[in-house]
Design a protein around this motif. Sequence first.
Motif, PDB file in Angstrom:
ATOM      1  N   ARG A  89      -1.053 -10.014   9.387  1.00 13.14           N
ATOM      2  CA  ARG A  89      -1.298  -9.995   7.937  1.00 13.14           C
ATOM      3  C   ARG A  89      -0.870  -8.634   7.418  1.00 13.14           C
ATOM      4  N   TRP A  90      -0.433  -8.616   6.196  1.00  6.81           N
ATOM      5  CA  TRP A  90      -0.001  -7.377   5.556  1.00  6.81           C
ATOM      6  C   TRP A  90      -0.809  -7.154   4.293  1.00  6.81           C
ATOM      7  N   ASP A  91      -0.979  -5.893   3.907  1.00  3.13           N
ATOM      8  CA  ASP A  91      -1.542  -5.595   2.589  1.00  3.13           C
ATOM      9  C   ASP A  91      -0.695  -4.502   1.950  1.00  3.13           C
ATOM     10  N   LEU A  92      -0.459  -4.644   0.654  1.00  3.59           N
ATOM     11  CA  LEU A  92       0.460  -3.748  -0.032  1.00  3.59           C
ATOM     12  C   LEU A  92      -0.093  -2.339  -0.149  1.00  3.59           C
ATOM     13  N   LEU A  93      -1.379  -2.172  -0.393  1.00  2.10           N
ATOM     14  CA  LEU A  93      -1.925  -0.829  -0.522  1.00  2.10           C
ATOM     15  C   LEU A  93      -1.786  -0.075   0.799  1.00  2.10           C
ATOM     16  N   GLY A  94      -2.152  -0.700   1.888  1.00  2.00           N
ATOM     17  CA  GLY A  94      -1.989  -0.058   3.192  1.00  2.00           C
ATOM     18  C   GLY A  94      -0.540   0.256   3.493  1.00  2.00           C
ATOM     19  N   THR A  95       0.347  -0.659   3.163  1.00  2.00           N
ATOM     20  CA  THR A  95       1.776  -0.444   3.386  1.00  2.00           C
ATOM     21  C   THR A  95       2.276   0.740   2.569  1.00  2.00           C
ATOM     22  N   ALA A  96       1.868   0.809   1.306  1.00  3.18           N
ATOM     23  CA  ALA A  96       2.319   1.903   0.443  1.00  3.18           C
ATOM     24  C   ALA A  96       1.749   3.246   0.891  1.00  3.18           C
ATOM     25  N   LEU A  97       0.449   3.290   1.191  1.00  2.00           N
ATOM     26  CA  LEU A  97      -0.164   4.544   1.625  1.00  2.00           C
ATOM     27  C   LEU A  97       0.427   5.017   2.950  1.00  2.00           C
ATOM     28  N   THR A  98       0.693   4.085   3.846  1.00  2.00           N
ATOM     29  CA  THR A  98       1.291   4.437   5.131  1.00  2.00           C
ATOM     30  C   THR A  98       2.729   4.895   4.947  1.00  2.00           C
ATOM     31  N   PRO A 116       6.591  -9.358   0.943  1.00  2.00           N
ATOM     32  CA  PRO A 116       6.889 -10.511   0.084  1.00  2.00           C
ATOM     33  C   PRO A 116       6.569 -10.239  -1.391  1.00  2.00           C
ATOM     34  N   HIS A 117       7.329 -10.867  -2.237  1.00  2.00           N
ATOM     35  CA  HIS A 117       7.121 -10.772  -3.686  1.00  2.00           C
ATOM     36  C   HIS A 117       7.076 -12.174  -4.279  1.00  2.00           C
ATOM     37  N   SER A 118       6.129 -12.384  -5.163  1.00  2.00           N
ATOM     38  CA  SER A 118       6.086 -13.646  -5.908  1.00  2.00           C
ATOM     39  C   SER A 118       6.847 -13.452  -7.219  1.00  2.00           C
ATOM     40  N   ALA A 119       6.856 -14.462  -8.035  1.00  2.00           N
ATOM     41  CA  ALA A 119       7.561 -14.365  -9.310  1.00  2.00           C
ATOM     42  C   ALA A 119       7.022 -13.232 -10.180  1.00  2.00           C
ATOM     43  N   TYR A 120       5.734 -12.924 -10.040  1.00  2.00           N
ATOM     44  CA  TYR A 120       5.115 -11.918 -10.887  1.00  2.00           C
ATOM     45  C   TYR A 120       4.851 -10.599 -10.182  1.00  2.00           C
ATOM     46  N   GLY A 121       5.329 -10.444  -8.964  1.00  2.00           N
ATOM     47  CA  GLY A 121       5.146  -9.196  -8.252  1.00  2.00           C
ATOM     48  C   GLY A 121       4.629  -9.423  -6.849  1.00  2.00           C
ATOM     49  N   PRO A 122       4.320  -8.336  -6.164  1.00  2.00           N
ATOM     50  CA  PRO A 122       3.853  -8.440  -4.780  1.00  2.00           C
ATOM     51  C   PRO A 122       2.362  -8.770  -4.725  1.00  2.00           C
ATOM     52  N   PRO A 123       1.962  -9.696  -3.877  1.00  2.00           N
ATOM     53  CA  PRO A 123       0.540  -9.996  -3.733  1.00  2.00           C
ATOM     54  C   PRO A 123      -0.178  -8.843  -3.027  1.00  2.00           C
ATOM     55  N   VAL A 124      -1.472  -8.722  -3.278  1.00  2.00           N
ATOM     56  CA  VAL A 124      -2.281  -7.687  -2.639  1.00  2.00           C
ATOM     57  C   VAL A 124      -2.251  -7.872  -1.125  1.00  2.00           C
ATOM     58  N   GLN A 125      -2.335  -9.099  -0.650  1.00  2.00           N
ATOM     59  CA  GLN A 125      -2.293  -9.398   0.782  1.00  2.00           C
ATOM     60  C   GLN A 125      -1.343 -10.555   1.039  1.00  2.00           C
ATOM     61  N   TRP A 126      -0.811 -10.585   2.252  1.00  2.00           N
ATOM     62  CA  TRP A 126       0.086 -11.658   2.664  1.00  2.00           C
ATOM     63  C   TRP A 126      -0.119 -11.914   4.154  1.00  2.00           C
ATOM     64  N   ARG A 138      -4.251 -14.353  -3.058  1.00  2.00           N
ATOM     65  CA  ARG A 138      -3.438 -14.880  -4.167  1.00  2.00           C
ATOM     66  C   ARG A 138      -3.550 -14.013  -5.421  1.00  2.00           C
ATOM     67  N   ALA A 139      -3.743 -12.716  -5.258  1.00  2.00           N
ATOM     68  CA  ALA A 139      -3.914 -11.823  -6.406  1.00  2.00           C
ATOM     69  C   ALA A 139      -2.801 -10.784  -6.448  1.00  2.00           C
ATOM     70  N   VAL A 144      -2.253  -1.524  -7.320  1.00  2.00           N
ATOM     71  CA  VAL A 144      -1.661  -1.647  -5.986  1.00  2.00           C
ATOM     72  C   VAL A 144      -0.148  -1.804  -6.119  1.00  2.00           C
ATOM     73  N   THR A 145       0.279  -2.596  -7.081  1.00  2.00           N
ATOM     74  CA  THR A 145       1.716  -2.736  -7.345  1.00  2.00           C
ATOM     75  C   THR A 145       2.329  -1.375  -7.646  1.00  2.00           C
ATOM     76  N   ALA A 146       1.618  -0.547  -8.411  1.00  2.00           N
ATOM     77  CA  ALA A 146       2.135   0.777  -8.770  1.00  2.00           C
ATOM     78  C   ALA A 146       2.332   1.660  -7.541  1.00  2.00           C
ATOM     79  N   TYR A 147       1.400   1.610  -6.596  1.00  2.00           N
ATOM     80  CA  TYR A 147       1.580   2.372  -5.356  1.00  2.00           C
ATOM     81  C   TYR A 147       2.813   1.876  -4.600  1.00  2.00           C
TER      82      TYR A 147
END
Length: 181
Positions: A89-98, A116-126, A138-139, A144-147
């Motif tokens: 599993r991935w999370d965008l905040l952890g990915t960005a901070l790392t 991964p990116h959805s139509a409206y941006g990257p999900p918090v978790q995948w 699904r959020a 988090v997107t900004a990071y």
Amino acid sequence: DWREQSYPSWGRGDVVHVGSSEALSTNAGHLALLDLLTDLSLDAGRADDAARYGQWADDLRDRIDTVFWSGTGFSTMTTGPLDRAAVGRWDLLGTALTSASAASDEHARAALAAYPHSAYGPPVQWPQLPDVPVYHNRAIWPFVTAYGLREARRHDLPAHVAHDVAGMVTTAALNVSNMEN
């Protein structure tokens, strides 16, 4: 407590699994504190302390890049002492901070490019989990997107930058708010 959205299903009912896991975001936060302690120690003229904290930071930086790297991105956690394998599993905040502090440039760019990116941006978790309420799952969260966007810009991923900016503007316009979406 949103563990049902973040942890494997077998660990949701038992906080021992949560407590013994290793989280990417938490380790990235600890690394930031060690880097700060190093800088503050240098400013205070405490070279021995700075050297010790700097070594701890370097050791943690190497461990993060080794333990959590999955070959295409940074796993959000390991599950605990009985199985130290990183979870798929991935999370965008952890990915960005790392990507900002611990990852090699090669791993940071690869992780951000593969996220991964959805139509409206990257999900918090995948990946997203079926039949689980929306909060982390699904959020898309603007902060988090900004990071992630900041790191995508730093690692020269213009398509991600453009997509994420458009997603933040679109979701704010559709919801008449820039709250969690």
